[in-house]
Scaffold this motif. Sequence first.
Motif, short mmCIF file in Angstrom:
data_model
loop_
_atom_site.label_atom_id
_atom_site.label_comp_id
_atom_site.label_asym_id
_atom_site.label_seq_id
_atom_site.Cartn_x
_atom_site.Cartn_y
_atom_site.Cartn_z
N THR A 211 0.85 -1.18 0.00
CA THR A 211 0.00 0.00 0.00
C THR A 211 0.88 1.23 0.00
O THR A 211 1.72 1.41 0.87
N GLN A 212 0.71 2.08 -1.00
CA GLN A 212 1.56 3.25 -1.16
C GLN A 212 0.83 4.47 -0.62
O GLN A 212 0.31 5.28 -1.37
N GLN B 136 -11.39 6.77 -0.51
CA GLN B 136 -10.19 7.23 -1.17
C GLN B 136 -9.15 7.66 -0.15
O GLN B 136 -9.43 7.81 1.04
N HIS C 102 -7.80 10.64 -3.74
CA HIS C 102 -7.26 9.82 -4.83
C HIS C 102 -7.45 8.34 -4.50
O HIS C 102 -7.59 7.96 -3.33
N TRP D 275 -6.54 4.62 -3.64
CA TRP D 275 -5.42 3.98 -2.94
C TRP D 275 -4.54 3.28 -3.98
O TRP D 275 -5.04 2.60 -4.87
N GLN D 276 -3.24 3.42 -3.85
CA GLN D 276 -2.31 2.79 -4.79
C GLN D 276 -1.62 1.60 -4.12
O GLN D 276 -1.11 1.72 -3.01
N GLY E 198 1.20 -1.56 -4.78
CA GLY E 198 2.25 -2.13 -5.62
C GLY E 198 2.36 -3.62 -5.42
O GLY E 198 2.10 -4.13 -4.34
N SER F 265 1.56 -2.17 -10.50
CA SER F 265 0.78 -1.45 -9.51
C SER F 265 -0.68 -1.44 -9.92
O SER F 265 -1.02 -1.71 -11.08
N PRO G 30 -4.55 0.71 -8.85
CA PRO G 30 -5.33 1.59 -7.98
C PRO G 30 -6.49 0.81 -7.39
O PRO G 30 -7.18 0.07 -8.09
#
Length: 331
Positions: free
Chosen positions: A22-23, A211, A215, A217-218, A220, A233, A235
């Motif tokens: 989780t970035q 979010q 934005h 959640w990103q 990887g 990656s 989203p």
Amino acid sequence: MLSRRGFGVFGAVALSLLAPATQAALRAAEMRREQRVLMGTRVSLLLPGSASELADLAAPMAAAWAEMARLEALLSRYRGDNPVAALAAQAGRRPLVVPAELRELLQQAKRVSERSGGAFDVTVGAYSDWRFDGAQSLPPAERLAVQRRAVDWRAIEIDGAQVLLNRPGMRLDLGGIAKLPILAAGMAVLQRAGVRHALIDGGGDIFAIGQNQGHAWQVGLRDPLQPQQLLGSVPLADGGWVVSSGDYERCFEQGGRRYHHILDPRSGWPSVGVHGVSLLGRDVAALNGLGTALMLRGPDPSLLPAGVEALLVRADGRRWHAGGDAMVTLG
């Protein structure tokens, strides 16, 4: 890039081979984060928001932790005082009335087992001589052959509120199917308390709502062959999951071979041919148990339900990417 070695923006521990990372945005003005050890792994809760929004979250977060701990105690194979232990004690003898949460999980496990042709099987708990933590041990082949007689998902009988393991020596190992419902239950507690944006990371199994600071959640996906690099990656939209299975976290080497905790129900030996699987989807029931099944079966599009995307890395490094809406961006 999260891992037990300490890569990562906010230090969550990822146990799977394709460890989702989780970035969390480093520029986020506010983020409430809590971590605890549950289900043998590090679980992290992250809630973004303004200072005023985060001020009153202590009680909802405590309630979420309490619910997850309750379900862990109910479903763990490592306790001697819960229904899982009681079923093993009465295996081959008589049925027991069990809590609805366990009964529903076993019904789900049987459906996954049927769909995967038995590749996923919670009765692998009968292979009880394996030790992957602490005092590691390699079971004798003859012991595995004897224990094999007690491994068969079809021998789980469910009749109303009662469950019977109908062969002596049967034991349940719900590790491949219990974690996601436990994480989902914790998130449900937060949602009932009015939380609209949150992420929960249970050792690489990640569920997000809302979010992160406006934005998506990103997340990887770490490369198993080069752990400090990402395969890609994705989203995570509101209600999205990334779920992982892999062969490198609970493992040991002996005689030049690595042994890990994902066991083949047919033999009792660890799976071979696949290093790790990551899955993306929104339906927890469709995802649950699927990673383990793919670790055993290898690339198999017929196992993927609608709306599920899979990224698999074979032992030779080849990748298999299929299903879903092609949300994963490969590096």
